[in-house]
Design a protein around this motif. Structure first.
Motif, PDB file in Angstrom:
ATOM      1  N   ALA A 127     111.761   7.013  69.388  1.00 28.43           N
ATOM      2  CA  ALA A 127     111.460   7.572  68.286  1.00 28.43           C
ATOM      3  C   ALA A 127     111.512   8.840  67.816  1.00 28.43           C
ATOM      4  O   ALA A 127     111.508   9.377  66.880  1.00 28.43           O
ATOM      5  N   ALA A 128     111.196   9.556  69.202  1.00 28.47           N
ATOM      6  CA  ALA A 128     110.954  10.966  68.742  1.00 28.47           C
ATOM      7  C   ALA A 128     112.520  11.503  68.320  1.00 28.47           C
ATOM      8  O   ALA A 128     113.529  11.204  68.747  1.00 28.47           O
ATOM      9  N   ARG A 129     112.257  12.634  67.304  1.00 31.13           N
ATOM     10  CA  ARG A 129     113.494  13.024  66.440  1.00 31.13           C
ATOM     11  C   ARG A 129     114.795  13.589  67.355  1.00 31.13           C
ATOM     12  O   ARG A 129     115.792  12.910  67.027  1.00 31.13           O
ATOM     13  N   LYS A 130     114.367  14.406  68.108  1.00 30.94           N
ATOM     14  CA  LYS A 130     115.282  14.800  69.115  1.00 30.94           C
ATOM     15  C   LYS A 130     116.221  13.821  69.892  1.00 30.94           C
ATOM     16  O   LYS A 130     117.404  13.755  69.831  1.00 30.94           O
ATOM     17  N   ARG A 131     115.286  12.806  70.551  1.00 30.51           N
ATOM     18  CA  ARG A 131     115.875  11.924  71.252  1.00 30.51           C
ATOM     19  C   ARG A 131     116.939  10.911  70.602  1.00 30.51           C
ATOM     20  O   ARG A 131     117.958  10.693  71.014  1.00 30.51           O
ATOM     21  N   MET A 132     116.173  10.479  69.316  1.00 31.51           N
ATOM     22  CA  MET A 132     117.296   9.606  68.816  1.00 31.51           C
ATOM     23  C   MET A 132     118.306  10.240  67.981  1.00 31.51           C
ATOM     24  O   MET A 132     119.500   9.286  68.062  1.00 31.51           O
ATOM     25  N   SER A 133     118.267  11.332  67.770  1.00 32.75           N
ATOM     26  CA  SER A 133     119.504  12.042  67.149  1.00 32.75           C
ATOM     27  C   SER A 133     120.442  12.240  68.258  1.00 32.75           C
ATOM     28  O   SER A 133     121.658  12.116  68.064  1.00 32.75           O
ATOM     29  N   VAL A 135     130.734  -8.104  84.521  1.00 37.28           N
ATOM     30  CA  VAL A 135     131.225  -7.278  83.536  1.00 37.28           C
ATOM     31  C   VAL A 135     131.015  -5.797  83.646  1.00 37.28           C
ATOM     32  O   VAL A 135     129.818  -5.287  84.208  1.00 37.28           O
ATOM     33  N   SER A 136     132.004  -4.929  83.656  1.00 36.15           N
ATOM     34  CA  SER A 136     131.786  -3.551  83.517  1.00 36.15           C
ATOM     35  C   SER A 136     130.620  -3.042  82.703  1.00 36.15           C
ATOM     36  O   SER A 136     130.759  -3.254  81.294  1.00 36.15           O
ATOM     37  N   THR A 137     129.594  -2.213  83.206  1.00 32.26           N
ATOM     38  CA  THR A 137     128.650  -1.954  82.362  1.00 32.26           C
ATOM     39  C   THR A 137     128.340  -0.201  82.702  1.00 32.26           C
ATOM     40  O   THR A 137     128.597   0.009  83.830  1.00 32.26           O
ATOM     41  N   VAL A 138     127.762   0.317  81.708  1.00 32.40           N
ATOM     42  CA  VAL A 138     127.512   1.550  81.595  1.00 32.40           C
ATOM     43  C   VAL A 138     126.216   1.832  81.045  1.00 32.40           C
ATOM     44  O   VAL A 138     125.685   1.361  80.003  1.00 32.40           O
ATOM     45  N   VAL A 139     125.171   2.417  81.702  1.00 33.11           N
ATOM     46  CA  VAL A 139     123.946   2.550  81.444  1.00 33.11           C
ATOM     47  C   VAL A 139     123.715   4.167  80.850  1.00 33.11           C
ATOM     48  O   VAL A 139     123.900   5.132  81.727  1.00 33.11           O
ATOM     49  N   VAL A 140     123.606   4.456  79.659  1.00 33.32           N
ATOM     50  CA  VAL A 140     123.362   5.840  79.193  1.00 33.32           C
ATOM     51  C   VAL A 140     122.051   6.148  79.044  1.00 33.32           C
ATOM     52  O   VAL A 140     121.054   5.496  78.374  1.00 33.32           O
ATOM     53  N   ASP A 141     121.408   6.877  79.991  1.00 38.51           N
ATOM     54  CA  ASP A 141     120.082   7.138  80.165  1.00 38.51           C
ATOM     55  C   ASP A 141     119.608   8.129  79.035  1.00 38.51           C
ATOM     56  O   ASP A 141     119.984   9.345  79.160  1.00 38.51           O
ATOM     57  N   SER A 142     118.711   7.754  78.406  1.00 42.03           N
ATOM     58  CA  SER A 142     118.106   8.403  77.282  1.00 42.03           C
ATOM     59  C   SER A 142     116.925   9.440  77.750  1.00 42.03           C
ATOM     60  O   SER A 142     116.620   9.933  76.517  1.00 42.03           O
ATOM     61  N   GLU A 143     116.603   9.229  78.601  1.00 41.44           N
ATOM     62  CA  GLU A 143     115.207   9.880  78.999  1.00 41.44           C
ATOM     63  C   GLU A 143     115.485  11.251  79.015  1.00 41.44           C
ATOM     64  O   GLU A 143     116.360  11.871  79.598  1.00 41.44           O
ATOM     65  N   SER A 144     114.679  12.025  78.642  1.00 44.71           N
ATOM     66  CA  SER A 144     114.721  13.420  78.768  1.00 44.71           C
ATOM     67  C   SER A 144     113.092  14.071  78.864  1.00 44.71           C
ATOM     68  O   SER A 144     112.204  13.236  78.998  1.00 44.71           O
ATOM     69  N   GLY A 145     113.014  15.404  78.929  1.00 41.30           N
ATOM     70  CA  GLY A 145     112.057  16.025  79.374  1.00 41.30           C
ATOM     71  C   GLY A 145     111.726  16.411  80.819  1.00 41.30           C
ATOM     72  O   GLY A 145     112.365  15.814  81.588  1.00 41.30           O
ATOM     73  N   PRO A 146     110.984  17.354  81.158  1.00 40.17           N
ATOM     74  CA  PRO A 146     110.729  17.806  82.612  1.00 40.17           C
ATOM     75  C   PRO A 146     110.002  16.432  83.572  1.00 40.17           C
ATOM     76  O   PRO A 146     110.343  16.366  84.658  1.00 40.17           O
ATOM     77  N   MET A 147     109.471  15.718  82.795  1.00 38.92           N
ATOM     78  CA  MET A 147     108.868  14.492  83.765  1.00 38.92           C
ATOM     79  C   MET A 147     109.678  13.323  83.510  1.00 38.92           C
ATOM     80  O   MET A 147     109.556  12.725  82.196  1.00 38.92           O
ATOM     81  N   ARG A 148     110.477  12.949  84.453  1.00 38.73           N
ATOM     82  CA  ARG A 148     111.336  11.564  84.342  1.00 38.73           C
ATOM     83  C   ARG A 148     110.774  10.519  85.447  1.00 38.73           C
ATOM     84  O   ARG A 148     110.669  10.745  86.622  1.00 38.73           O
ATOM     85  N   LEU A 149     110.959   9.356  84.852  1.00 39.77           N
ATOM     86  CA  LEU A 149     110.382   8.227  85.833  1.00 39.77           C
ATOM     87  C   LEU A 149     111.615   7.492  86.504  1.00 39.77           C
ATOM     88  O   LEU A 149     111.615   6.972  87.386  1.00 39.77           O
ATOM     89  N   GLY A 150     113.009   7.893  85.938  1.00 37.26           N
ATOM     90  CA  GLY A 150     114.238   7.146  86.608  1.00 37.26           C
ATOM     91  C   GLY A 150     114.154   5.775  86.353  1.00 37.26           C
ATOM     92  O   GLY A 150     114.866   4.944  87.109  1.00 37.26           O
ATOM     93  N   LEU A 151     113.792   5.240  85.454  1.00 35.99           N
ATOM     94  CA  LEU A 151     113.610   3.706  85.155  1.00 35.99           C
ATOM     95  C   LEU A 151     115.093   3.286  84.900  1.00 35.99           C
ATOM     96  O   LEU A 151     115.548   2.442  85.162  1.00 35.99           O
ATOM     97  N   ALA A 152     115.749   4.244  83.971  1.00 35.52           N
ATOM     98  CA  ALA A 152     117.422   3.888  83.782  1.00 35.52           C
ATOM     99  C   ALA A 152     118.145   3.680  84.851  1.00 35.52           C
ATOM    100  O   ALA A 152     118.947   2.901  85.023  1.00 35.52           O
ATOM    101  N   LEU A 153     117.923   4.446  85.908  1.00 38.58           N
ATOM    102  CA  LEU A 153     118.616   4.590  87.099  1.00 38.58           C
ATOM    103  C   LEU A 153     118.490   3.500  88.030  1.00 38.58           C
ATOM    104  O   LEU A 153     119.506   2.724  88.337  1.00 38.58           O
TER     105      LEU A 153
END
Length: 710
Positions: free
Chosen positions: A543-549, A662-680
Motif C-alpha cells: 500500500a505504500a504509494r511509491k511501491r504500488m505506483s 507452467v512458465s512463471t516469472v516472479v516480479v519482486d516488488s520489495e524495496s528499501g535498504p532492508m530486504r528479506l529476500g522472500l520473493a526470491l
C-alpha cells in the motif's frame, strides 16, 4: 415483383433510413459514395447490427461492368488495368454484375487470401496455373472482415500492403502473378475482445462506435422489425422496396456529383487546422477528412464544402487516429472541434479574373477587367441545427482549462495519516505475524507513464496462434523441414519435398507419379501468442504509494507489451482474506488496464489463495484452448500473512503450481535498504525466473549494463 435478396434491407435498420442516418449508416453511405475514403471500421458491442448493416450495403451499390470470364474483374473502360486472364480484345463480351461482398474469415490461410498454385493442374497435367484468392475476388467490391481485431498478423500485413498499393503480387512455387486489388475495406469488431494494430487502424478511413439504443421504444421497434423479417423475409424486403431504390438512387447521384463539389482553399486550411489541433500523426488524416467532407457535401446535394461537412467528417475520421496506445480513451473533444472550426462557413475562393485579351502591350492586361456580375457564389445555408451551429462562444482562460483537471486528480493527494503498519509487522522472521487489524485501511493508487519492458517468454516451442512472443512451430516463419499432412503444424505444400518423395518411390513405367502418400507440407518456425496471467499482491505491504505506483506502472508496461505481441491477458489480485479474478483472460488489454487502475491496496496477504486461484484459472484455460501456452507473472514481495501457518501454505501452493510445469516469472516488488529476500525464495519454490520490479524496464536495465561495461 423483383426477386429480393435474402439479407436484411439496409433501409429497414433502425437509424439507417435515407433522411435520418445515424453514424453507422452515414459512414457506410459515404464510403460508398467515395471509395477512395478507405473504408469503415465499426466498433461496438455484440448484437448491435454491425454485420447486418455491412451485408445489406452491397445491394445498394451500382453494378460494375467486367469482361465475361474474367476472374479478376478489371474495368473494361480503364486501359491501365490488366487481367492475368487476358488479354481481352475490343470484341470481348462485357457484362454487368452486382458488386461482390467478399468475406475474409479470421482463420483464413495466406494462400486463400492471395491465391495459390492450382494443385490439380500442377499434379495431373504438369501445368503451372494460378488460382485467384479473396483479394482478387474483392476487386471493385467490398471486403468484409468480421472480428477484424482477431485477424492474424500475417493477414494484417497482406491487407496493409494491398490497401497501400492497390495491387497484389504473388511470387511462389514457380509462378509470378500481379493483379489489381482495390476494394472497400469494412471491418467490425468488439473492443472487449482486443484492439486493432495501429498500422491497420490507420488504413480505415472512418471509424464508428455503435451501441444498443437505450430508449425502450427504439429497442421495441428493432425487435418488431426483426421478428417480421424472420417470419417472412421476402415480404419484409418487398415492403422496403421503394426505400431501397431511393437510397440506391441517391448514392448513385452523389457519386456522379462528387467531381462538381468544390473544396475551397479556406475549407482545406480549416481541415488542416483541425487535424493539427488534435495532433494526429502523419497527413493521411488531412487527406481522408477532405475526401469525407466532399462526399458529405455531395450526399447533401451541395456543391461547396461547408463547416457542417468538415465537422461531420472530423467526427468520423479523427477519433481512431488520436489514440497513441490502446489505453487512450477513444473519442473526440467536440468543444475543441467547435472552437477550431468557429461559427461561420469557410469563405469561397474569390473568382479568378478571365484571361486578358491578346494585346501587343503587356501592360494592358494588368488591369482588373473581371466582369461586374461575377459575384462569388453565396455560401450555403447552414445544415440542420445542431451543435456545429450553436457552438459555445470563445471560452475564457478558466473554462479552457476546465477539461484537463489532471493537476488536482485524487492520485496527486497525500495518503491518509493512518497508513497501515504492515511494513513493520510483516517483516518478522517467520512471516506469520498478523497486523493489528484484519483488514486495515485501503487506498487506490494510480500508475505512471508506461515504459518499454523486458520481453518475457515461455520456454520451449509451442503450436499456438501466431503472435510475437514465444517460439512456435506452425504455418509462418522460416522453413525448417517438411512432414506428411495431418499433424496440423504445416499446411502449405512443400513442392520440392513432394517431388523428392515421389521420385524415391518405386515407379511403374518411365513416368513418375505423385501419389497421396507422397505429399509433403512445409514445417516452419515462427512466434506464437500466449496467455499472460498476472497474479498481483494488493495487500497492505503493497500500500505504500511509491511501491504500488511502481508495481502498477510495471504491470501496465507489460500489458502494453502484451497488446503489441497479440497475447491474451488475465488479472488476479489477492488481499485481505481471498483472491479475486478481476479480469478473466481476454485480448482486450485496455480493459485489463482499467481494472488495474481501480485495484485497491490494503489488508493481509493471502499469497497461497492467489497462487491456487491462478492454478484454477490456468487449468480452465488449458481445457478451452490446449494450444495456447500460459505465462504466469506473480507480482509480490513474497510476504504471506493471515492465519497461522500462512507461510507454509504459500510455499506448498508454490510447489503445487511448480508441478504443473507452467512458465512463471516472479516480479519482486520489495524495496528499501532492508530486504528479506522472500520473493526470491518463492521464485525458487515455483521454479520461476526472479525479476526485481526495477529491472522490468528494459531501458533502465540496458543503461545499467552499459554502465557496468564502461
Amino acid at each position: 415483383m423483383p426477386q429480393w435478396p435474402a439479407h436484411y434491407p439496409f433501409s429497414a435498420i433502425v437509424g439507417c433510413d435515407s433522411e435520418q442516418l445515424d453514424d453507422l449508416g452515414l459512414a457506410l453511405v459515404l464510403t460508398s459514395v467515395s471509395p477512395e475514403i478507405g473504408g469503415v471500421l465499426v466498433r461496438g458491442q455484440k448484437g448491435t447490427a454491425k454485420s447486418t448493416a455491412v451485408r445489406a450495403l452491397a445491394s445498394l451499390l451500382p453494378p460494375v461492368e467486367v469482361y465475361r470470364g474474367d476472374r479478376f474483374s478489371v474495368d473494361p473502360t480503364d486501359p491501365a488495368q490488366h487481367s492475368p486472364d487476358g488479354p481481352f480484345g475490343p470484341g470481348t463480351d462485357v457484362e454487368s454484375r452486382p458488386v461482390r461482398l467478399v468475406d475474409l474469415p479470421v482463420g483464413a490461410t495466406e494462400d486463400r487470401v492471395l491465391g495459390s498454385l492450382h494443385l490439380e493442374q500442377a499434379l495431373t497435367h504438369g501445368k503451372v496455373a494460378y488460382e485467384p484468392g479473396l483479394l482478387a475476388r474483392a476487386h471493385r467490391g467490398l471486403l468484409y472482415v468480421d472480428e477484424v481485431n482477431l485477424l492474424h498478423d500475417h493477414l494484417v500485413d497482406l491487407l496493409l500492403d494491398a490497401a497501400a498499393t492497390g495491387r497484389v503480387t504473388v511470387e511462389r512455387d514457380g509462378f509470378s502473378v500481379e493483379h489489381a486489388a482495390r476494394f472497400l475495406l469494412i471491418g467490425t469488431m468488439n473492443p472487449e475482445e482486443g484492439e486493432l494494430r495501429p498500422q491497420l487502424l490507420d488504413r480505415f478511413g472512418m471509424t464508428v462506435e455503435v451501441s444498443a439504443p437505450t430508449d425502450p421504444a427504439a429497442r421495441a421497434e428493432v425487435v418488431r422489425r426483426r421478428m417480421a423479417y424472420d417470419a417472412d423475409a421476402e415480404g419484409f424486403a418487398a415492403r422496403y422496396h421503394d426505400d431501397e431504390e431511393a437510397l440506391a438512387d441517391r448514392i448513385a447521384k452523389a457519386r456522379g456529383a462528387l467531381e462538381r463539389v468544390h473544396l475551397s482553399e479556406a475549407a482545406l486550411l480549416k481541415i488542416a487546422e483541425v487535424c493539427a489541433a488534435f495532433e494526429v500523426d502523419g497527413l493521411r488524416a488531412d487527406i481522408v477528412t477532405s475526401r469525407v467532407a466532399v462526399a458529405h457535401a455531395a450526399w447533401k446535394g451541395r456543391e461547396t464544402v461547408t463547416r457542417a461537412d468538415i465537422r461531420r467528417a472530423a467526427l468520423l475520421t479523427l477519433p481512431h487516429r488520436r489514440r497513441r496506445n490502446p489505453f487512450d480513451a477513444p473519442g473526440l473533444d467536440e468543444e475543441l472541434l467547435d472552437r477550431v472550426l468557429g461559427d461561420e462557413d469557410p469563405p469561397p475562393d474569390p473568382p479568378q479574373p478571365p484571361d486578358p485579351p491578346e494585346s501587343p502591350d503587356p501592360s494592358e492586361g494588368s488591369e482588373d477587367t473581371g466582369p461586374a456580375d461575377a459575384d462569388p457564389p453565396e455560401s450555403q445555408a447552414p445544415e440542420e441545427t445542431g451543435p456545429e451551429e450553436t457552438g459555445p462562444d470563445s471560452p475564457g482562460p478558466e473554462s479552457a482549462e476546465a477539461p484537463d483537471g489532471t493537476d488536482e486528480a485524487p492520485d496527486g493527494e497525500a495518503l491518509p495519516p493512518t497508513e497501515p503498519p504492515q511494513e513493520a509487522a510483516e517483516g518478522a522472521e517467520d512471516g506469520d505475524v498478523s497486523p493489528p487489524s484484519s483488514e486495515g485501511p485501503t487506498s487506490t493508487i494510480g500508475s505512471t507513464t508506461p515504459y518499454r519492458p523486458r520481453k518475457l517468454s515461455v520456454h520451449g516451442a509451442g503450436q499456438g496462434d501466431e503472435g510475437r512472443r514465444s517460439r512456435a512451430v506452425g504455418r509462418r516463419g522460416r522453413r525448417i523441414g517438411s512432414e506428411r499432412p495431418g499433424s496440423g503444424r504445416g499446411t502449405s505444400l512443400h513442392l520440392v519435398e513432394t517431388v523428392r518423395a515421389a521420385a524415391a518411390a518405386p515407379r511403374e513405367g518411365d513416368r513418375m507419379r505423385i501419389r497421396p502418400q507422397d505429399l509433403r507440407v512445409a514445417v516452419r518456425e515462427g512466434q506464437e501468442s500466449n496467455l499472460i496471467l498476472f497474479c498481483v499482491d494488493a495487500s497492505g505491504s503493497m500500500a505504500a504509494r511509491k511501491r504500488m505506483s511502481e508495481v502498477k506502472t510495471a504491470i501496465l508496461s507489460l500489458l502494453l507489451d502484451a497488446y503489441r505481441r497479440r497475447d491474451k491477458v488475465g488479472l488476479i489480485t489477492f488481499r485481505a482474506q481471498e483472491a479475486e479474478l478481476v479480469l478473466p483472460p481476454t485480448r482486450s488489454v485496455d480493459v485489463a488496464a482499467a481494472r488495474l487502475e481501480d485495484v485497491p491496496a490494503g489488508g493481509r496477504t493471502p499469497l497461497a489463495e492467489g497462487l491456487l486461484e491462478a492454478d484454477r484459472v490456468l487449468r480452465r484455460e488449458q481445457r478451452r484452448d490446449p494450444r495456447m501456452r500460459p505465462l504466469l507473472v506473480v507480482v509480490t514481495d513474497g510476504r504471506a500473512t493471515g492465519a497461522k501457518g500462512a507461510v507454509a501454505r504459500s510455499l506448498a501452493a508454490a510447489e503445487h503450481v511448480a508441478g504443473q510445469e507452467v512458465s512463471t516469472v516472479v516480479v519482486d516488488s520489495e524495496s528499501g535498504p532492508m530486504r528479506l529476500g522472500l520473493a526470491l525464495n518463492l521464485a525458487s519454490r515455483l521454479g520461476a525466473e526472479h525479476l526485481p520490479v526495477g529491472e522490468v524496464n528494459a531501458d533502465a536495465l540496458d543503461s545499467a549494463v552499459r554502465g557496468r561495461a564502461a
